[in-house]
Design an enzyme around this catalytic site. Sequence first.
Site, PDB file in Angstrom:
ATOM      1  N   ASP A   9     117.879  44.502  26.262  1.00 46.79           N
ATOM      2  CA  ASP A   9     117.205  45.569  25.510  1.00 46.79           C
ATOM      3  C   ASP A   9     117.049  45.168  24.049  1.00 46.79           C
ATOM      4  O   ASP A   9     117.830  44.358  23.539  1.00 46.79           O
ATOM      5  CB  ASP A   9     118.060  46.851  25.489  1.00 46.79           C
ATOM      6  CG  ASP A   9     118.318  47.411  26.862  1.00 46.79           C
ATOM      7  OD1 ASP A   9     117.547  47.095  27.784  1.00 46.79           O
ATOM      8  OD2 ASP A   9     119.302  48.157  26.982  1.00 46.79           O
TER       9      ASP A   9
HETATM   10  N1  URA Z   1     122.430  46.727  30.350  1.00 49.36           N
HETATM   11  C1  URA Z   1     121.788  47.439  29.406  1.00 49.36           C
HETATM   12  O1  URA Z   1     121.877  48.664  29.409  1.00 49.36           O
HETATM   13  N2  URA Z   1     121.082  46.786  28.466  1.00 49.36           N
HETATM   14  C2  URA Z   1     120.974  45.449  28.416  1.00 49.36           C
HETATM   15  O2  URA Z   1     120.309  44.907  27.519  1.00 49.36           O
HETATM   16  C3  URA Z   1     121.635  44.706  29.405  1.00 49.36           C
HETATM   17  C4  URA Z   1     122.356  45.361  30.360  1.00 49.36           C
END
Ligand code: URA
Length: 244
Positions: free
Chosen positions: A113
């Site tokens: 993310d």
């Molecule tokens: N889980 C999440 O919520 N975000 C990420 O970037 C990776 C795993």
Amino acid sequence: MSKTPTLRLDRLLANLGYGSRREMQALAKNGRVTFDGEPFRDADKHVPVTRDLPDRLKLDGKPIDPPPGIALMLHKPLGTTCSHKEAGPLVYDLLPTRWRMREPAISTIGRLDKETSGLLLLTDDGALLHRVISPKSHVAKRYRVTLDRPLRGDEEATFAEGGLMLDGETKPLLPAVMETLSPTEALLTLSEGRYHQVRRMFAAMGNHVTALHRESVGGLTLPADLEAGTFRLMTDADIAAVFA
Ligand code: URA
């Protein structure tokens, strides 16, 4: 023994993002390209595309970029997006500009993310990408999670059991390993990768993730000396560590 692959010089350099094939023809003609120290003026001619090519092929005296078949580990900083298209800072902006023109293109192996930091792998090797993300490879990912509220105490057992159903999904989660570090900090190791999985798992437990950092992919841990926003080429040993 397999034959060494070769490529016309103009195509090789164009594929590495140095410019058009016509421009590469002109560079070579002007003596700006050398191979094993000798001018390489005829860009129609083939060069062997081996790992050590940057040691042998130079442009203006500088080693050329690594040929196709590369993998990178990047320390993704917060606020960058794993996308080729979106507006705003992209993880690809952290690579040399020329590398954005490479053919085959470099892509992230999975995504993190925008507000997640940590170890992100990239490659131009489609087979490697699929091997890492394939569920058959069992490449686990470990995250350091910071939470808004203290843990309830039942999270480790709930995640370990598997079967948790995330909002909007029809398939229950696989078991995941959680280690409590402090009332608001944990390590979580996942063997699958669903959308926003870590954030949604803690949301399902009534909590909220305030910081998320990926520490490792398989047996490969983010090197302590790899600063946020920087990357390095992966060695064969690094790649083997991912699957170890
Ligand atoms: N889980 C999440 O919520 N975000 C990420 O970037 C990776 C795993």
